[in-house]
Design a protein around this motif. Structure first.
Motif, mmCIF file in Angstrom:
data_model
loop_
_atom_site.group_PDB
_atom_site.id
_atom_site.type_symbol
_atom_site.label_atom_id
_atom_site.label_comp_id
_atom_site.label_asym_id
_atom_site.label_seq_id
_atom_site.Cartn_x
_atom_site.Cartn_y
_atom_site.Cartn_z
ATOM 1 N N VAL A 101 -6.521 9.486 -0.436
ATOM 2 C CA VAL A 101 -6.812 8.436 0.548
ATOM 3 C C VAL A 101 -6.355 7.121 -0.063
ATOM 4 C CG1 VAL A 101 -8.604 7.195 1.821
ATOM 5 C CG2 VAL A 101 -8.839 9.666 1.422
ATOM 6 N N ILE A 102 -5.457 6.414 0.616
ATOM 7 C CA ILE A 102 -5.071 5.091 0.136
ATOM 8 C C ILE A 102 -5.397 4.070 1.219
ATOM 9 C CG2 ILE A 102 -3.332 5.927 -1.481
ATOM 10 C CD1 ILE A 102 -1.180 5.162 0.477
ATOM 11 N N LEU A 147 6.249 5.557 7.835
ATOM 12 C CA LEU A 147 5.885 6.870 7.292
ATOM 13 C C LEU A 147 6.796 7.961 7.847
ATOM 14 C CD1 LEU A 147 2.029 6.400 7.535
ATOM 15 C CD2 LEU A 147 3.288 6.789 5.404
ATOM 16 N N LEU A 148 7.151 7.873 9.121
ATOM 17 C CA LEU A 148 8.081 8.832 9.705
ATOM 18 C C LEU A 148 9.435 8.768 9.016
ATOM 19 C CD1 LEU A 148 7.217 8.320 13.487
ATOM 20 C CD2 LEU A 148 6.805 10.404 12.160
ATOM 21 N N HIS A 149 9.893 7.558 8.731
ATOM 22 C CA HIS A 149 11.174 7.391 8.036
ATOM 23 C C HIS A 149 11.143 8.015 6.642
ATOM 24 C CE1 HIS A 149 12.838 5.186 11.240
ATOM 25 N NE2 HIS A 149 12.432 3.968 10.916
ATOM 26 N N LYS A 150 9.954 8.080 6.045
ATOM 27 C CA LYS A 150 9.809 8.683 4.717
ATOM 28 C C LYS A 150 9.630 10.197 4.787
ATOM 29 C CE LYS A 150 7.866 4.571 2.473
ATOM 30 N NZ LYS A 150 8.895 4.459 1.405
ATOM 31 N N GLY A 151 9.693 10.749 5.995
ATOM 32 C CA GLY A 151 9.635 12.195 6.146
ATOM 33 C C GLY A 151 8.264 12.779 6.369
ATOM 34 N N LEU A 203 0.835 -1.205 0.000
ATOM 35 C CA LEU A 203 0.000 0.000 0.000
ATOM 36 C C LEU A 203 0.871 1.256 0.000
ATOM 37 C CD1 LEU A 203 -2.966 0.960 0.116
ATOM 38 C CD2 LEU A 203 -2.733 1.026 2.612
ATOM 39 N N LEU A 204 1.956 1.238 0.768
ATOM 40 C CA LEU A 204 2.876 2.380 0.789
ATOM 41 C C LEU A 204 3.381 2.721 -0.608
ATOM 42 C CD1 LEU A 204 5.215 1.881 3.893
ATOM 43 C CD2 LEU A 204 3.555 3.712 3.542
#
Length: 271
Positions: free
Chosen positions: A150-151, A73-77, A47-48
């Motif tokens: 929205v995913i 998600l935090l790691h992706k900024g 999904l990401l």
């Protein structure tokens, strides 16, 4: 009180009891969830990949569980707000991510956020626990800004079919939840006001050493509440032995057994 009003009141009470039971089941599983959630991680990573630009975005992680994807998600900024119905799950998410995210106890069907609060909403394998899928989808569209996205992923009819068929050879009780068909998910999207969306159903197969290993994982993630029927509690080695025997009809040559999931991956462009 009229009969119609009584029926409506009873229906609301039943839905509230249903939600409380789901919340309790996941709360009990908070400490064991990560050990049993390989499939959930597999789906969430897929999904990401539906979104490339996370950095600097304000993201809602709806149904965050123990915070595994909050951390991703935090790691992706991203700037992440992690929401879950279960306070015990949120406690685990806090242990994982610390003060890097915001944590909110809330209900997907009545999100405690203002309109246009997020750039992206991310929800993996949480929405199938809602009674009416159109309601959380509408709520997600409400809290996501125009031009946002929205995913979501959700289980589709046909999931855990091997387990369902094996149990049917053992007794007449329901042991596996029913899931929406792909057309029903499309209808829910339409009812939520979504017009610009993509939706794809993919079969994903997990392998287990035994039927009981699958059952332990389902218990470990808290997926033990049945939306229909309450005769899920089983006792006696003979019944579980019968389940193992019935499941052998699906066995691979290496002795492992499958658990097939039909996973719907959806992306709504919030025009």
């Amino acid at each position: 009180m009229s009969q119609a009003e009584s029926l409506t009141f009873d229906s609301v009470e039943q839905l509230n009891e249903e939600k409380a039971a789901i919340k309790a089941a996941f709360g009990r599983a908070a400490a064991t969830y990560d050990k049993s959630a390989a499939f959930q991680r597999r789906v969430g990573h897929a999904l990401l990949d539906l979104e490339e630009e996370w950095s600097g975005k304000r993201v809602l992680d709806l149904g965050c569980g123990t915070g595994y994807f909050t951390e991703q998600l935090l790691h992706k900024g991203a700037n992440v707000v992690a929401l879950d119905l279960s306070e015990q799950m949120l406690d685990q998410a806090r242990l994982r991510c610390g003060g890097s995210a915001e944590y909110v106890s809330g209900d997907a069907e009545c999100l405690p956020f203002d309109d246009d609060s997020f750039d992206i909403a991310f929800s993996s394998l949480a929405l199938q626990w809602c009674n009416d899928l159109s309601i959380p989808l509408r709520e997600l569209r409400r809290v996501v800004k125009p031009g946002g996205k929205v995913i979501f992923s959700t289980l589709i009819d046909g999931s855990l079919q091997e387990l369902k068929q094996a149990w049917q050879l053992v007794d007449l009780h329901q042991h596996v939840n029913d899931f929406l068909t792909l057309n029903q998910v499309k209808l829910a999207l339409a009812q939520s006001g979504s017009q610009n969306y993509t939706l794809e159903c993919k079969p994903l197969v997990e392998r287990y050493p035994s039927a009981m290993a699958l059952m332990r994982d389902l218990k470990g993630i808290g997926a033990t509440h049945l939306s229909e029927g309450r005769n899920a509690g089983l006792s006696g080695k003979a019944r579980f032995s019968a389940l193992e025997n019935a499941y052998r009809a699906f066995q691979f040559e290496d002795g492992t057994v499958p658990a097939t999931y039909q996973v719907g991956f959806g992306a709504i462009h919030n025009d």
